[in-house]
Design a protein around this motif. Structure first.
Motif, short mmCIF file in Angstrom:
data_model
loop_
_atom_site.label_atom_id
_atom_site.label_comp_id
_atom_site.label_asym_id
_atom_site.label_seq_id
_atom_site.Cartn_x
_atom_site.Cartn_y
_atom_site.Cartn_z
N GLY A 228 2.78 8.93 1.98
CA GLY A 228 1.36 9.08 1.81
C GLY A 228 0.61 8.12 2.44
N PHE A 229 -0.78 8.53 2.67
CA PHE A 229 -1.56 7.58 3.50
C PHE A 229 -2.31 6.50 2.39
CE2 PHE A 229 -5.90 6.28 4.96
CZ PHE A 229 -5.33 6.11 6.45
N TYR A 230 -1.61 5.46 2.27
CA TYR A 230 -1.75 4.33 1.40
C TYR A 230 -1.26 3.01 1.97
CZ TYR A 230 -2.43 1.29 -2.57
OH TYR A 230 -2.80 0.20 -3.47
N GLY A 231 -1.95 1.93 1.60
CA GLY A 231 -1.39 0.69 1.84
C GLY A 231 -1.97 -0.27 0.94
N PRO A 232 -1.36 -1.33 0.10
CA PRO A 232 -1.67 -2.13 -0.73
C PRO A 232 -3.37 -2.83 -0.28
CG PRO A 232 0.56 -2.49 -1.10
CD PRO A 232 0.35 -1.47 0.33
N GLY A 233 -4.30 -2.56 -1.13
CA GLY A 233 -5.45 -3.17 -0.48
C GLY A 233 -6.53 -2.05 0.05
N LEU B 154 -7.29 0.74 6.64
CA LEU B 154 -7.34 2.32 7.21
C LEU B 154 -5.97 2.18 8.07
CD1 LEU B 154 -11.05 3.32 7.44
CD2 LEU B 154 -9.25 4.15 5.84
N LEU B 155 -6.28 1.33 9.11
CA LEU B 155 -5.40 1.43 10.32
C LEU B 155 -3.94 0.98 9.74
CD1 LEU B 155 -7.10 -0.50 12.93
CD2 LEU B 155 -6.61 1.97 12.69
N GLY B 156 -3.89 -0.21 8.79
CA GLY B 156 -2.54 -0.48 8.06
C GLY B 156 -2.07 0.71 7.28
N ALA B 157 -2.83 1.41 6.70
CA ALA B 157 -2.35 2.58 5.81
C ALA B 157 -1.79 3.74 6.58
CB ALA B 157 -3.32 3.20 4.88
N GLY B 158 -2.32 3.80 7.81
CA GLY B 158 -1.93 4.92 8.98
C GLY B 158 -0.50 4.42 9.52
N GLN B 159 -0.51 3.12 9.82
CA GLN B 159 0.63 2.63 10.46
C GLN B 159 1.90 2.47 9.58
OE1 GLN B 159 0.96 1.86 14.11
NE2 GLN B 159 3.30 1.99 13.14
N SER B 160 1.41 2.16 8.24
CA SER B 160 2.58 2.22 7.25
C SER B 160 3.18 3.55 7.07
CB SER B 160 1.99 1.57 5.84
OG SER B 160 3.02 1.65 5.03
N MET B 161 2.22 4.49 6.98
CA MET B 161 2.85 5.95 6.65
C MET B 161 3.70 6.29 8.02
SD MET B 161 0.53 9.46 5.79
CE MET B 161 -0.19 9.41 7.51
N GLN B 162 3.46 5.99 9.05
CA GLN B 162 4.09 6.18 10.29
C GLN B 162 5.34 5.90 10.33
OE1 GLN B 162 2.99 8.86 12.67
NE2 GLN B 162 5.26 8.53 13.14
#
Length: 232
Positions: A147-152, A129-137
């Protein structure tokens, strides 16, 4: 590097994980049909291997690219290999799968290991969850909306989260002893060191031959030649 070994590090171990998962499913079905159903903990251990298999395939293959975000602090040309490379991540994931599979097969998957996996399940949810947010940012700052997503992330939410809840239900129903908590914490710390910290610290190299061949999910947002985000 031997071609067979190179293939195993890139792909082979993931097929072995599929074979382990299928084996466990068949064993549970056969045991149930024979009236010799596995214990709750043994079933949870089997489900842990199966969940990890789905999770690995999302991170590596469908869509893949978890390593790109993990290595985002590195220079663009190194994000396919440093600090995470194919070998270190294989050790992390395949190592855990083998340990859990062997324990389940020997019917030695106990309460302390279960408590460790329960911790790990919720840690996976938080990390993704944190990774998806940081990736999007990070990409938004570069002028790209991903978008709010990261692999996994998907398997973290639909696999690890329910599994963690299942472990909670088991421990609430059977009672939690301080030995479970302490033992689980020690096991989780030990496995984290042996399967994550130690391999990465000793095997990371900017010149490693164990290079990821694509950035998976992130391929659509980055420069395919340099691995750079827009503006880098």
């Amino acid at each position: 590097m031997d071609a067979a070994w190179a293939w195993f590090v890139s792909w082979g171990w993931m097929y072995v994980m599929i074979a382990m998962s299928v084996t466990l499913v068949v064993q549970m079905v056969v045991a149930r049909q024979k009236g010799d159903s596995w214990s709750s903990l043994r079933k949870l251990g089997a489900l842990t291997v199966i969940v990890l298999t789905f999770h690995v395939w999302e991170e590596w293959v469908i869509p893949g690219g978890f390593h790109y975000f993990y290595n985002i602090a590195s220079a663009p040309g190194l994000r396919d290999r440093y600090p995470m490379n194919e070998l270190t991540d294989m050790i992390t994931n395949f190592g855990g799968a083998v340990i859990w599979f062997v324990l389940v097969e020997l019917d030695k998957y106990g309460r302390k290991m279960s408590f460790a996996v329960m911790f790990f399940s919720f840690a996976e949810v938080a990390i993704h969850l944190l990774g998806a947010g940081q990736s999007m940012q990070d990409f938004y700052d570069a002028g790209v909306y991903t978008g709010f997503y990261g692999p996994g992330l998907v398997t973290a939410l639909v696999c690890w989260l329910p599994l963690g809840v299942a472990y909670i239900i088991y421990f609430v129903g059977t009672g939690i002893a301080w030995k479970d908590v302490l033992g689980g914490a020690v096991i989780l710390a030990a496995l984290s060191f042996l399967l994550i910290t130690f391999p990465e610290s000793t095997l990371k190299s900017e010149n490693t031959p164990y290079v990821f061949d694509n950035a998976g999910w992130y391929e659509q947002f980055i420069d395919g030649e340099t691995g750079a985000m827009p503006g880098e």
